[in-house]
Design an enzyme around this catalytic site. Structure first.
Site, PDB file in Angstrom:
ATOM      1  N   HIS A 161      71.259-141.461 -47.100  1.00  0.00           N
ATOM      2  CA  HIS A 161      71.462-139.939 -46.967  1.00  0.00           C
ATOM      3  C   HIS A 161      72.618-139.421 -47.713  1.00  0.00           C
ATOM      4  O   HIS A 161      73.207-138.527 -47.343  1.00  0.00           O
ATOM      5  CB  HIS A 161      71.619-139.841 -45.468  1.00  0.00           C
ATOM      6  CG  HIS A 161      70.622-140.477 -44.473  1.00  0.00           C
ATOM      7  ND1 HIS A 161      69.189-139.894 -44.960  1.00  0.00           N
ATOM      8  CD2 HIS A 161      70.525-141.285 -43.807  1.00  0.00           C
ATOM      9  CE1 HIS A 161      68.472-140.805 -43.972  1.00  0.00           C
ATOM     10  NE2 HIS A 161      69.391-141.603 -43.209  1.00  0.00           N
ATOM     11  N   HIS A 204      63.795-139.942 -42.733  1.00  0.00           N
ATOM     12  CA  HIS A 204      63.406-141.309 -42.928  1.00  0.00           C
ATOM     13  C   HIS A 204      61.854-141.350 -43.346  1.00  0.00           C
ATOM     14  O   HIS A 204      61.200-142.272 -43.224  1.00  0.00           O
ATOM     15  CB  HIS A 204      63.677-142.360 -41.940  1.00  0.00           C
ATOM     16  CG  HIS A 204      64.995-142.039 -41.440  1.00  0.00           C
ATOM     17  ND1 HIS A 204      65.094-141.314 -40.223  1.00  0.00           N
ATOM     18  CD2 HIS A 204      66.077-142.710 -41.910  1.00  0.00           C
ATOM     19  CE1 HIS A 204      66.869-141.145 -40.179  1.00  0.00           C
ATOM     20  NE2 HIS A 204      67.160-141.931 -40.992  1.00  0.00           N
TER      21      HIS A 204
END
Lengths: 230, 332
Positions: B55, B217
Site C-alpha cells: 500500500h 486487497h
C-alpha cells in the site's frame, strides 16, 4: 504389536514419535501449498498456503534443532513459531491452536487419546476465543470442532487410538467439505456473501490435511509395530 | 505483470532496507523485524500504525514528525506478526503509552491485539483506534465491520498532532476516534494488481468495466459498470459518501483524492475538480484538499475519495504541521 480393541487409554506415542508426527504433519501441509493457494485465491487473499509453509518450516527447524523433552513443549514451540513468523490471521489462529492446547496443562512425556483430546479441546476453545468464530462461519472451526468431538466420542466409547484418529480425520474432512455450503463471516471471503458458496475454506482444508496426516502417521506406526502399548 | 524485483520472497525486506538507505537520517529499522521508526521520538504518547505491505507509501510513508512514530509492516497484503508490533512498540514507548492506529482487517486486529496482550504483561499501556472509513465495505448499521482505506491518512495526521500536544493516551485515542467517526471513503477500481509472490491478479475486471467499492486487497465491490467519465464516476462516489454522513450547508470538510497505484495525477486532479464542484454547489466548505497516491494497492488503477467532517477540535489538530518524505502539511 497388535492393539486390542477397547483400551483407548493404553496406546500412546513416545515423545520422539510425537516430534516425528509434528514434522510429518507439517510436511503434508507444506506439500499441499499449491492446493491451499488455489483454494484461498478463489475467495480469500491467496496467501494461506504460503503462510502455513512459513509456519511449519520454522516449527520444523525448532523441533529439529532443540531437544524438546515434553509433549507440551512440542505443541508450544510449534504454536510460537507460527505466531512469530507467519503474519496474517492464520499465524495467530493456527499458532493459538497449538499454544492454547497446552495452556495450564500438566507436563506430559507421552501422548495417548485422552490427552490428545483434552489438548486439542483446549486448542479449539483458544481459537474460538481469539477468532470469535463459531461452527458454521466458514472457518477452520468447521473442520476442527467435529474432529475434536469425534475424539471425545471415541474416548467415551472406549475405542482405540487408531479408530479415534480415523473418525476424527473423516469428520474433519466432512467439515471441510461442508464449508462449501456456507457463507463466510470472517476475512476477505465475508465480502463475497453468497458468491463464496461452492468454495471451501482454506483454513478448514488445512485442518483436514493435519488430521488426515495424524491418522496416516499413527496408522503407519501401528503397521510397523512401533505403536506403544502399556 | 512485469515487476522490478529480485527474489519475490524478499520484496518487503528489500523495500525496508531501501527506505532506510534513502532516508536513514531520520529513520531507523527495528532490529530483526520489518518495523520502521523515527530516530528522535519526543517524550510523549507514541503513535504506531501498520498493516500488510503493498500500500506504499502507507504505512512507512506516514511515519514522521506530527504523524506516526513507527510502522509495523507485514508481507504483501498480510498483517505484521505480533513480534514485529511488539519490537516497534518497545522501541517507541517512553512510559506514556502507545496508540495503535490502523485499518480494520481481521488479520491486523488479531496480530495487534495479541501484541497488546503480551505488552500488557510488561506494563506497556496500549490503546487502539481502528480506521473503518470504507462505506462500501458494510452497511451503515454494521459500520464497525467496515474496512479501512485512505482514511488512515487523516486518522494518522490527527493522532500525531494530538500526541504532539502532550495529551494523555486516553485523550489522544479519543480525539483520533472522533476523527475516524467523521471520515468516510469509497474507491473505484479500473484494473487489478498482481501479487509479487504469485504473479496472479487479485481480481478480474473486463477491459471496459470498473467496480465501485473494490477493497485495497481486491475485495469485491458493490457496483460494477461500464467505464464512465471522470465526472460521472466522481458523482457516484460522492453520492455514496453523502448517503452515509450528514453534511449540511456551511459544514467544513477536508477532502483527499487518492490514487490506487497506477492512476496518474492528471486523472486524480480531474476527479478533484468534480468533487470540489459538487461539494461547493451544496454549500459545503472545503477547508483543505489533498490529491496524491497515499494508500495504494500495488499497481491497481483507480481512485478513492475521502471526506473528513471537521469541528473546531479536529481543525486545531489538522492545522498542525507534519512532515514525512511522503506527507507534508504546512501549519496554519
Amino acid at each position: 504389536m497388535m492393539v486390542s480393541n477397547g483400551d483407548s487409554l493404553k496406546t500412546y506415542l513416545t515423545i520422539d514419535q510425537v516430534k516425528e508426527l509434528f514434522l510429518y504433519m507439517g510436511q503434508k501441509v507444506i506439500e499441499s501449498k499449491p492446493l491451499l493457494t488455489s483454494i484461498d485465491s478463489a475467495i480469500g487473499d491467496g496467501d494461506h498456503g504460503i503462510g502455513m509453509e512459513v509456519g511449519f518450516k520454522k516449527a520444523a527447524e525448532i523441533l529439529q534443532n532443540n531437544n524438546l523433552t515434553t509433549v507440551n513443549s512440542i505443541f508450544l514451540e510449534t504454536g510460537k513459531a507460527m505466531i512469530s513468523n507467519m503474519g496474517g490471521a492464520s499465524g495467530i489462529l493456527f499458532g493459538t491452536l497449538f499454544v492454547a492446547s497446552v495452556k495450564d496443562k500438566p507436563i506430559i512425556h507421552k501422548l495417548n487419546l485422552e490427552l490428545l483430546a483434552s489438548f486439542i479441546q483446549s486448542g479449539l476453545e483458544g481459537v474460538k476465543a481469539r477468532g470469535k468464530a463459531e461452527l458454521g462461519d466458514k472457518t477452520m472451526i468447521d473442520a476442527l470442532e467435529p474432529a475434536v468431538k469425534a475424539l471425545h466420542q471415541a474416548l467415551e466409547e472406549n475405542e482405540d487410538l487408531i479408530n479415534a484418529l480415523k473418525k476424527a480425520s473423516e469428520k474433519a474432512q466432512d467439515g471441510m467439505e461442508n464449508t462449501k455450503n456456507l457463507i463466510a463471516k470472517f476475512g476477505r471471503a465475508k465480502s463475497l456473501g453468497e458468491r463464496a458458496i461452492g468454495h471451501q475454506d482454506a483454513g478448514a482444508t488445512t485442518i483436514s490435511i493435519m488430521f488426515e496426516a495424524i491418522y496416516t502417521f499413527v496408522n503407519e506406526l501401528q503397521n510397523k509395530g512401533e505403536l506403544q502399548y502399556e | 505483470m512485469k515487476k522490478v524485483m529480485n527474489n519475490p520472497e524478499n520484496v518487503v525486506n528489500e523495500m525496508v532496507e531501501g527506505f532506510i538507505a534513502t532516508f536513514g537520517n531520520g529513520y531507523k529499522k527495528v532490529l530483526n523485524s520489518n518495523g520502521v521508526i523515527v530516530k528522535n521520538k519526543p517524550d510523549r504518547v507514541a503513535i504506531i500504525t501498520g498493516g500488510g505491505s503493498g500500500h506504499e507509501p502507507l504505512f512507512i510513508g506516514m511515519v514522521g514528525e506530527g504523524l506516526a512514530d513507527g510502522a509495523a509492516i507485514g508481507n504483501v497484503f498480510s498483517a505484521p506478526t505480533p513480534d514485529t508490533i511488539i519490537e516497534v512498540t518497545k522501541e517507541l514507548d517512553s512510559g506514556h503509552g502507545v496508540l495503535y492506529v490502523y485499518g480494520n482487517y481481521s488479520g491486523d486486529v488479531l496480530n495487534f491485539d495479541m501484541a497488546a496482550e503480551m505488552l500488557d504483561f510488561e506494563n506497556i499501556k496500549t490503546k487502539t483506534v481502528l480506521v473503518n472509513d470504507d462505506v462500501a465495505s458494510a452497511a451503515k448499521e454494521n459500520a464497525k465491520d467496515r474496512r479501512g482505506i485512505a482514511g488512515d491518512i487523516f486518522a494518522i495526521k490527527i493522532a500525531g498532532a494530538a500526541a504532539n500536544d502532550n495529551l494523555s493516551l486516553e485523550q489522544v485515542a479519543a480525539i483520533t476516534q472522533k476523527a475516524v467517526d467523521n471520515i468516510r471513503s469509497i474507491g473505484v477500481a479500473l484494473s487489478p494488481s498482481s501479487i509479487p509472490s504469485t504473479g496472479k491478479y487479485t481480481f478480474e475486471l473486463a477491459e471496459d468495466e470498473i467496480e465501485f467499492g473494490m477493497g485495497i486487497h481486491g475485495e469485491p465491490g458493490i457496483q460494477k459498470t461500464k467505464l464512465l467519465s471522470a465526472d460521472e464516476l466522481t458523482q457516484i462516489m460522492v453520492d455514496y459518501i453523502l448517503k452515509d454522513i450528514e453534511l449540511e450547508k456551511g459544514d467544513e470538510v477536508c477532502i483527499l483524492v487518492n490514487g490506487l497505484g497506477s492512476t496518474t495525477l492528471m486523472e486524480l486532479f480531474i476527479v478533484s475538480r468534480k468533487l470540489t464542484n459538487i461539494l461547493e454547489d451544496k454549500g459545503i466548505i472545503i477547508y483543505d484538499a489533498d490529491v496524491n497516491s497515499y494508500c495504494t494497492t500495488l499497481e491497481m488503477a483507480g481512485v478513492s475519495i475521502t471526506v473528513m467532517k471537521l469541528d473546531e477540535e479536529l481543525k486545531k489538530y489538522y492545522d498542525k504541521p507534519a512532515y514525512s518524505p511522503y506527507y507534508f502539511k504546512k501549519g496554519r
